[in-house]
Design a protein around this motif. Structure first.
Motif, short mmCIF file in Angstrom:
data_model
loop_
_atom_site.label_atom_id
_atom_site.label_comp_id
_atom_site.label_asym_id
_atom_site.label_seq_id
_atom_site.Cartn_x
_atom_site.Cartn_y
_atom_site.Cartn_z
N THR A 34 0.86 -1.17 0.00
CA THR A 34 0.00 0.00 0.00
C THR A 34 0.90 1.23 0.00
OG1 THR A 34 -0.08 0.05 2.42
CG2 THR A 34 -1.88 -1.11 1.28
N ARG A 56 -3.66 4.18 -0.32
CA ARG A 56 -4.19 3.51 -1.51
C ARG A 56 -3.51 2.17 -1.70
NH1 ARG A 56 -4.14 8.95 -5.26
NH2 ARG A 56 -2.45 9.50 -3.87
N ASP A 57 -4.22 1.27 -2.37
CA ASP A 57 -3.68 -0.07 -2.61
C ASP A 57 -2.93 -0.13 -3.93
OD1 ASP A 57 -5.60 -0.31 -4.67
OD2 ASP A 57 -6.93 -1.59 -3.48
N GLN A 61 -6.72 2.17 -5.59
CA GLN A 61 -8.02 2.35 -4.92
C GLN A 61 -7.79 2.91 -3.52
OE1 GLN A 61 -11.07 1.80 -6.47
NE2 GLN A 61 -9.67 1.62 -8.21
N ILE A 63 -8.14 3.32 0.24
CA ILE A 63 -8.50 2.54 1.44
C ILE A 63 -9.10 3.50 2.46
CG2 ILE A 63 -7.63 1.11 3.32
CD1 ILE A 63 -5.44 0.13 1.29
N PHE A 64 -8.45 4.63 2.67
CA PHE A 64 -9.03 5.71 3.47
C PHE A 64 -8.36 7.01 3.07
CE2 PHE A 64 -5.28 5.28 6.18
CZ PHE A 64 -5.03 6.58 6.57
N TRP A 94 -6.40 -0.09 9.11
CA TRP A 94 -7.08 -0.45 7.88
C TRP A 94 -6.28 -1.31 6.91
CZ3 TRP A 94 -11.99 -0.33 8.16
CH2 TRP A 94 -12.59 0.54 9.06
N SER A 95 -5.03 -1.58 7.21
CA SER A 95 -4.25 -2.45 6.33
C SER A 95 -3.11 -3.11 7.10
CB SER A 95 -3.67 -1.65 5.16
OG SER A 95 -2.87 -2.47 4.35
N TRP A 168 -12.57 9.32 5.68
CA TRP A 168 -13.46 8.74 4.68
C TRP A 168 -12.92 7.36 4.34
CZ3 TRP A 168 -11.69 13.69 4.77
CH2 TRP A 168 -12.65 14.70 4.85
N LEU A 169 -13.72 6.33 4.60
CA LEU A 169 -13.31 4.96 4.28
C LEU A 169 -13.70 4.65 2.84
CD1 LEU A 169 -14.37 3.19 7.58
CD2 LEU A 169 -12.12 4.06 6.92
N ARG A 170 -12.74 4.12 2.09
CA ARG A 170 -12.92 3.77 0.68
C ARG A 170 -13.37 4.95 -0.17
NH1 ARG A 170 -10.18 -0.55 0.80
NH2 ARG A 170 -10.91 -2.21 2.12
N GLY A 171 -13.02 6.16 0.25
CA GLY A 171 -13.42 7.33 -0.53
C GLY A 171 -12.66 8.58 -0.13
#
Length: 186
Positions: A34, A56-57, A61, A63-64, A94-95, A168-171
């Motif tokens: 990440t 980001r992954d 994308q 992640i937060f 989160w990861s 913001w999770l996933r956004g």
């Protein structure tokens, strides 16, 4: 070459030489990793700051993403270090994947990777950072040009100017959506 978490130099194998007039964009981390981009924002006038961070992954994308208002802040360097500590603390939740941590403040990177006793006014903060990094597992600390850290910069400014603290999770927040789309084009 970028400094690693142990203060040694490591090759950034996917790094390309860019012409000085071309804006360098954010790049994806290698498979299985990440990337956490972090930035601090500081206002000398009212001694406040902001922290911005985005994880980001390998596909880019989110992640937060997060911004934080720093009600009291003594310097731009302190804002950078506080943003780093906040970002690493959230990312740990989160990861569990290995992480590249990118900052555009070379002084902060140097303080984090340097071995030995830190005698700066930020010694306690640096010690907390090193402890947090030790708890996340495999990681690399890297200095990047500001254009590769644009989204974290925008989030830090959002936190400082709007006195806003949010995750913001996933956004990402609407205020930086266009910048995020431009950032992932590169």
């Amino acid at each position: 070459m970028v400094p690693s978490h142990q203060g040694k130099l490591t090759a950034n194998q996917k790094e390309e030489v860019q012409p000085k007039d071309r804006v360098q964009r954010w790049t994806k981390p290698p498979p299985g990793w990440t990337k956490l981009n972090i930035d601090g924002d500081y206002s000398e006038g009212n001694k406040t700051g902001g922290a911005g961070m985005i994880l980001r992954d390998e596909e880019g994308q989110v992640i937060f993403s997060s911004c934080r208002y720093l009600r009291t802040c003594s310097s731009a360097l302190e804002a950078e270090l506080m943003a780093c500590l906040e970002g690493i603390s959230i990312a740990r939740v989160w990861s569990e994947l290995p992480m590249i941590v990118e900052l555009d403040c070379s002084c902060a990177v140097q303080m984090i990777v340097e071995e030995g006793i830190d005698r700066s006014p930020h010694a306690t903060l640096v010690m907390q950072l090193k402890q947090a990094l030790g708890e996340i597992g495999e990681h690399v600390i890297s200095h990047v040009v500001r254009s590769r850290n644009a989204l974290a910069d925008a989030l830090a400014r959002l936190g400082r100017i709007n006195h806003r603290t949010a995750v913001w999770l996933r956004g990402i927040p609407e205020e930086v959506d266009t910048l995020c789309k431009e950032d992932s084009v590169g």
